[in-house]
Scaffold this active site. Structure first.
Site, PDB file in Angstrom:
ATOM      1  N   CYS A 139       0.833  -1.088   0.114  1.00  0.00           N
ATOM      2  CA  CYS A 139       0.050   0.052   0.071  1.00  0.00           C
ATOM      3  C   CYS A 139       0.869   1.347   0.043  1.00  0.00           C
ATOM      4  O   CYS A 139       2.108   1.046   0.418  1.00  0.00           O
ATOM      5  CB  CYS A 139      -0.944  -0.074   1.173  1.00  0.00           C
ATOM      6  SG  CYS A 139      -1.748  -1.472   1.537  1.00  0.00           S
ATOM      7  N   ARG A 176       4.086   0.184  -6.683  1.00  0.00           N
ATOM      8  CA  ARG A 176       3.944  -0.653  -5.589  1.00  0.00           C
ATOM      9  C   ARG A 176       2.884  -1.871  -5.745  1.00  0.00           C
ATOM     10  O   ARG A 176       2.903  -2.926  -5.134  1.00  0.00           O
ATOM     11  CB  ARG A 176       3.998   0.051  -4.378  1.00  0.00           C
ATOM     12  CG  ARG A 176       5.165   1.067  -4.023  1.00  0.00           C
ATOM     13  CD  ARG A 176       4.677   1.799  -3.246  1.00  0.00           C
ATOM     14  NE  ARG A 176       4.320   1.578  -1.939  1.00  0.00           N
ATOM     15  CZ  ARG A 176       5.287   1.731  -0.733  1.00  0.00           C
ATOM     16  NH1 ARG A 176       6.464   2.477  -0.878  1.00  0.00           N
ATOM     17  NH2 ARG A 176       5.054   1.265   0.361  1.00  0.00           N
ATOM     18  N   TRP A 231      -3.379  -2.390  -1.379  1.00  0.00           N
ATOM     19  CA  TRP A 231      -3.061  -3.533  -2.025  1.00  0.00           C
ATOM     20  C   TRP A 231      -3.633  -4.674  -0.629  1.00  0.00           C
ATOM     21  O   TRP A 231      -3.140  -4.742   0.431  1.00  0.00           O
ATOM     22  CB  TRP A 231      -1.352  -3.986  -1.783  1.00  0.00           C
ATOM     23  CG  TRP A 231      -1.053  -5.311  -1.961  1.00  0.00           C
ATOM     24  CD1 TRP A 231      -0.724  -6.330  -0.906  1.00  0.00           C
ATOM     25  CD2 TRP A 231      -1.015  -6.309  -3.201  1.00  0.00           C
ATOM     26  NE1 TRP A 231      -0.428  -7.495  -1.291  1.00  0.00           N
ATOM     27  CE2 TRP A 231      -0.506  -7.455  -2.619  1.00  0.00           C
ATOM     28  CE3 TRP A 231      -0.871  -5.888  -4.568  1.00  0.00           C
ATOM     29  CZ2 TRP A 231      -0.176  -8.364  -3.536  1.00  0.00           C
ATOM     30  CZ3 TRP A 231      -0.720  -6.790  -5.353  1.00  0.00           C
ATOM     31  CH2 TRP A 231      -0.386  -8.143  -4.931  1.00  0.00           C
ATOM     32  N   ASN A 246      -0.739   1.512   6.469  1.00  0.00           N
ATOM     33  CA  ASN A 246       0.297   0.319   5.796  1.00  0.00           C
ATOM     34  C   ASN A 246       0.449  -0.584   6.946  1.00  0.00           C
ATOM     35  O   ASN A 246       0.706  -0.132   8.040  1.00  0.00           O
ATOM     36  CB  ASN A 246       1.230   1.046   5.086  1.00  0.00           C
ATOM     37  CG  ASN A 246       1.010   1.611   3.801  1.00  0.00           C
ATOM     38  OD1 ASN A 246      -0.187   1.694   3.421  1.00  0.00           O
ATOM     39  ND2 ASN A 246       2.070   2.090   3.197  1.00  0.00           N
ATOM     40  N   GLY A 247       0.413  -2.089   6.443  1.00  0.00           N
ATOM     41  CA  GLY A 247       1.145  -2.580   7.601  1.00  0.00           C
ATOM     42  C   GLY A 247      -0.254  -3.681   7.818  1.00  0.00           C
ATOM     43  O   GLY A 247      -1.128  -3.782   7.301  1.00  0.00           O
ATOM     44  N   GLU A 266      14.710 -25.049  -7.426  1.00  0.00           N
ATOM     45  CA  GLU A 266      14.316 -23.542  -7.540  1.00  0.00           C
ATOM     46  C   GLU A 266      15.434 -22.790  -7.769  1.00  0.00           C
ATOM     47  O   GLU A 266      15.547 -22.057  -8.749  1.00  0.00           O
ATOM     48  CB  GLU A 266      13.731 -23.099  -6.068  1.00  0.00           C
ATOM     49  CG  GLU A 266      13.560 -21.621  -5.977  1.00  0.00           C
ATOM     50  CD  GLU A 266      12.546 -21.191  -6.920  1.00  0.00           C
ATOM     51  OE1 GLU A 266      11.948 -22.039  -7.499  1.00  0.00           O
ATOM     52  OE2 GLU A 266      12.408 -19.896  -6.976  1.00  0.00           O
ATOM     53  N   LYS A 289      15.867 -20.379 -11.148  1.00  0.00           N
ATOM     54  CA  LYS A 289      16.024 -18.919 -11.010  1.00  0.00           C
ATOM     55  C   LYS A 289      17.179 -18.806 -11.913  1.00  0.00           C
ATOM     56  O   LYS A 289      17.173 -17.692 -12.767  1.00  0.00           O
ATOM     57  CB  LYS A 289      16.395 -18.679  -9.696  1.00  0.00           C
ATOM     58  CG  LYS A 289      15.907 -17.713  -8.737  1.00  0.00           C
ATOM     59  CD  LYS A 289      14.642 -17.233  -8.509  1.00  0.00           C
ATOM     60  CE  LYS A 289      13.454 -17.569  -9.628  1.00  0.00           C
ATOM     61  NZ  LYS A 289      12.130 -17.724  -8.976  1.00  0.00           N
ATOM     62  N   GLU A 295      15.810 -18.801 -15.883  1.00  0.00           N
ATOM     63  CA  GLU A 295      14.733 -17.750 -16.085  1.00  0.00           C
ATOM     64  C   GLU A 295      15.508 -16.245 -16.558  1.00  0.00           C
ATOM     65  O   GLU A 295      15.022 -15.809 -17.356  1.00  0.00           O
ATOM     66  CB  GLU A 295      14.020 -17.406 -14.996  1.00  0.00           C
ATOM     67  CG  GLU A 295      12.662 -18.388 -14.718  1.00  0.00           C
ATOM     68  CD  GLU A 295      12.083 -17.926 -13.360  1.00  0.00           C
ATOM     69  OE1 GLU A 295      10.700 -17.808 -13.599  1.00  0.00           O
ATOM     70  OE2 GLU A 295      12.580 -17.918 -12.246  1.00  0.00           O
ATOM     71  N   HIS A 303      22.682 -42.062 -13.650  1.00  0.00           N
ATOM     72  CA  HIS A 303      21.822 -42.619 -14.664  1.00  0.00           C
ATOM     73  C   HIS A 303      21.657 -41.686 -15.932  1.00  0.00           C
ATOM     74  O   HIS A 303      20.687 -41.596 -16.590  1.00  0.00           O
ATOM     75  CB  HIS A 303      20.400 -42.780 -13.833  1.00  0.00           C
ATOM     76  CG  HIS A 303      20.624 -43.763 -12.847  1.00  0.00           C
ATOM     77  ND1 HIS A 303      20.844 -44.919 -13.042  1.00  0.00           N
ATOM     78  CD2 HIS A 303      20.370 -43.493 -11.451  1.00  0.00           C
ATOM     79  CE1 HIS A 303      20.899 -45.688 -11.755  1.00  0.00           C
ATOM     80  NE2 HIS A 303      20.779 -44.763 -10.928  1.00  0.00           N
ATOM     81  N   LYS A 319       4.946 -12.855 -15.784  1.00  0.00           N
ATOM     82  CA  LYS A 319       4.762 -12.650 -14.241  1.00  0.00           C
ATOM     83  C   LYS A 319       3.622 -13.788 -13.829  1.00  0.00           C
ATOM     84  O   LYS A 319       3.689 -14.278 -12.802  1.00  0.00           O
ATOM     85  CB  LYS A 319       4.187 -11.246 -13.564  1.00  0.00           C
ATOM     86  CG  LYS A 319       4.139 -11.039 -12.253  1.00  0.00           C
ATOM     87  CD  LYS A 319       5.692 -11.390 -11.494  1.00  0.00           C
ATOM     88  CE  LYS A 319       5.606 -11.831  -9.887  1.00  0.00           C
ATOM     89  NZ  LYS A 319       6.797 -12.580  -9.553  1.00  0.00           N
TER      90      LYS A 319
HETATM   91  C1  G6P Z   1       5.330 -17.664 -13.793  1.00  0.00           C
HETATM   92  C2  G6P Z   1       6.376 -16.974 -12.985  1.00  0.00           C
HETATM   93  C3  G6P Z   1       6.727 -17.859 -11.915  1.00  0.00           C
HETATM   94  C4  G6P Z   1       5.878 -18.396 -11.099  1.00  0.00           C
HETATM   95  C5  G6P Z   1       4.771 -19.155 -11.864  1.00  0.00           C
HETATM   96  C6  G6P Z   1       3.628 -19.532 -11.232  1.00  0.00           C
HETATM   97  O1  G6P Z   1       6.115 -18.725 -14.518  1.00  0.00           O
HETATM   98  O2  G6P Z   1       7.299 -16.286 -13.481  1.00  0.00           O
HETATM   99  O3  G6P Z   1       7.654 -16.932 -11.120  1.00  0.00           O
HETATM  100  O4  G6P Z   1       6.569 -19.359 -10.177  1.00  0.00           O
HETATM  101  O5  G6P Z   1       4.040 -18.404 -12.704  1.00  0.00           O
HETATM  102  O6  G6P Z   1       2.972 -18.475 -10.663  1.00  0.00           O
HETATM  103  P1  G6P Z   1       1.896 -18.348  -9.747  1.00  0.00           P
HETATM  104  O7  G6P Z   1       1.476 -16.893  -9.724  1.00  0.00           O
HETATM  105  O8  G6P Z   1       0.824 -19.309  -9.837  1.00  0.00           O
HETATM  106  O9  G6P Z   1       2.601 -18.703  -8.336  1.00  0.00           O
END
Ligand code: G6P
Length: 613
Positions: free
Chosen positions: A2, A27, A80, A106-107, A486, A490, A493, A509, A608
């Protein structure tokens, strides 16, 4: 998160507020509002509030760019959603009884439910589902003509974090502000004085600002600014000159949103964990499930996409160990079509930051159609998954802007830990003592993440050496395998370097045939039982020419006997290690991509929120 803006001066306030709120749009928000104090035609002081759901544009249209809300003193807010869905009634500002007070916040007020119940008994009625409205009514309760006293008394009753902007109807021209663990600044200029949750909101008007110290109260008029401590004593504060440009300020001085969000992880994890721990025990009341219902769950089916899927992989190890419930994990895109065989009393858990991912939503609908109870672990309040799930467990990460998720991932892990502990307790697998030990450690995770961030230069230095790699492999076992997945995602990506994560035992394997001289292999090893096994796998790749980076916990110094370079994270309970090892892996990906000169926040071909199949 927020945004807050306030202005009292010698020009109309609403246009200034809208202008400031616009600068905070980055934000993320779902609704906006302003409150302006003025004197009406009968000579009576009034505070007028105008709010709108959606973009600021809507509020601009409703108020003729602020011109239709007269007055030179006001507060504004972009919301938010956290407590209560995005809607006009839940958006800020909120009035106290009889419109005597208006508040923006906010908070998170952690004990808002208790306060709400108490105030309801005392005759206060609540219009919204927000935690903020409790603050407005509490202020009303304590206000007898002295705003500083009312604020200070309110502070003794609320737990959690807050930055508040407050107008008292009988104090036209005055803004009051106070903060605890949520940022808020004041700014001064010849045209008047400001409050804001972040610098860009007021940068157009002034660079002369004071970052309000924690637990201090501020009174602003168009000419003066006074600071008070919680004991209502006036204190002196110093102002400083802002010399950043607006764009840097929006990212809080960070080069990219991704790095900013990596740094927001301690706070995000704290915000997710602390409201759910009461007297050392996990409180899962918000799931709307009784202890008996939790104990009756025979199986858990988790579904998600991308990083959220890796959270599910971590959850499988964690929940099975802590609650002894079998956990199946599926990619949402697979689950939705595979007509899985599922036993009665299976709880389906869908994990999603956005709450809008098409496959995850379809998986949820499929599970519901088949009569299963669905729990959503979701970040965006009021999103489709949050609305359609039977229960929601929100992660309080705040808006995440970088495409590559970091802080949302960390809060999803935290949510899963809370569920695992709560389930373990409800099923009698762990006792009170074990629960308290786990929750105490959970509360310590944020400061441990902070410690890792303090050492980021070591990772940065290392990453620079490998920016031009063609392939990078990650290996781990058990929970560390989930973290490796993960770390690898990362990296690929945002750096576009080919990367794979392998359960280390599988190396022989197939993947080991890809190891060549100088290839980087990242070995993650935090689990005592599996440590020696992983070390052996690292020896295997090293003897075939790999350059080995070890990621482990302090104390596991034998890692250095095999690794070419070692990154240590603070010790924690092994079941929480994923929350710590992921941080250097995020930083590694970030600095490798940076070394290649790539646009870290907007990786090619990725979105995103993937709202199409
Ligand atoms: C996209 C984003 C990832 C995310 C995935 C699932 O690929 O780039 O960062 O983990 O979607 O998204 P969600 O909003 O369902 O967590």
């Amino acid at each position: 998160m927020c945004g807050i803006v306030g202005f009292t001066g010698r020009q109309q306030a609403a246009p200034v507020l809208l202008d400031g709120l616009e600068k905070l749009e980055y934000r993320g928000y779902d609704s906006a509002g302003v409150a302006v104090s003025d004197i009406d035609k009968n000579g009576e002081p009034v505070v007028e509030i105008v709010k709108a759901k959606g973009r600021l544009k809507v509020l601009r249209e409703m108020t003729d760019d602020g011109r239709s809300v007269p007055g030179t003193c006001g507060i504004g807010h972009t919301r938010w959603a956290t407590h209560g869905e995005p809607s006009v009634v839940n958006s800020h500002p909120h009035y106290a009884k009889d419109k005597r007070i208006a508040v923006v916040h906010n908070g998170i007020i952690e004990n808002y439910q208790q306060i709400r119940e108490r105030l309801t008994k005392e005759g206060y009625s609540f219009l919204s589902a927000t935690d903020t409205e409790t603050v407005a009514h509490l202020l009303d309760k304590y206000y007898t003509g002295n705003p500083i006293e009312a604020i200070s008394r309110m502070m003794f009753h609320v737990r959690g974090s807050y930055a508040l902007g407050i107008l008292f109807r009988d104090r036209p021209g005055e803004i009051y502000a106070v903060r605890k663990d949520s940022p808020l600044i004041v700014g001064r200029s010849d045209q008047g004085n400001f409050i804001a949750s972040d610098v860009p909101a007021i940068l157009k008007y002034t660079r002369d600002v004071c970052f309000i110290p924690n637990l201090e109260i501020v009174k602003l008029t168009d000419q003066e600014i006074h600071f008070y401590n919680v004991d209502q004593e006036e204190v002196e504060e110093t102002f400083s000159e802002i010399n950043w440009d607006t764009e840097a300020a929006e990212k809080g001085g960070f080069a990219h949103f991704m790095l900013k969000e990596i740094y927001e992880q301690p706070k995000a994890v704290r915000d997710t964990v602390s409201p759910r721990i009461k007297d050392g025990c996990v409180d899962l009341e918000e799931l709307g499930m009784t202890g008996e219902e939790l104990a009756k769950i025979s199986r858990i089916q988790m579904v998600a996409c991308g990083s959220a899927y890796h959270v599910c992989m971590t959850a499988k190890y964690m929940v099975e160990q802590t609650a002894r419930v079998p956990v199946d994990v599926d990619l949402a895109s697979e689950f939705r079509y595979r007509n899985a065989v599922m036993e009665k009393d299976t709880l389906v858990i869908v994990v999603s930051q956005s709450g809008e991912t098409a496959d995850s939503l379809a998986a949820l609908r499929e599970a519901k159609k088949r009569g299963f109870r669905v729990l959503g672990i979701v970040n965006v309040v009021g999103s489709s998954i949050a609305r359609e799930a039977d229960s929601v467990f929100y992660t309080w990460a705040g808006p995440e802007i970088s495409v590559a998720t970091t802080k949302a991932y960390s809060t999803q892990l935290a949510a899963v830990y809370l569920l695992a502990i709560g389930l373990g307790r409800a099923r009698g697998v762990i006792g009170e003592e074990a629960e308290k030990e786990m929750t105490a450690e959970l509360m310590r995770l944020p400061e441990k993440i902070e410690r890792i961030l303090e050492e980021k230069e070591r990772i940065q230095w290392f990453a620079n050496k490998f920016s031009h790699s063609k392939d990078i492999f990650f290996i781990g076992r058990g929970l560390d395998y989930a973290s490796s997945l993960e770390g690898s995602l990362k990296l690929k990506e945002i750096s576009y370097i080919h990367s794979e994560a392998y359960a280390a035992g599988e190396l022989k394997h197939g993947t080991i045939s890809l190891i060549e001289d100088g290839i980087l292999v990242v070995g993650v090893a935090t689990q005592k039982e599996l440590f020696e096994k992983l070390i052996s796998n690292m020896v295997e790749v090293k003897s075939r020419g790999a350059y080995v980076l070890g990621v482990t916990s302090y104390g596991n110094y034998s890692m250095e006997d095999v690794a070419n370079y070692t990154i240590y994270v603070p010790k924690t309970l092994e079941c929480f290690a994923a929350s710590l090892v992921v941080v250097p892996l995020q930083l590694l990906a970030y600095y490798v991509a940076l070394g290649k000169g790539l646009d870290v926040d907007k990786p090619r071909n990725l979105a995103k929120s993937v709202t199409v199949e």
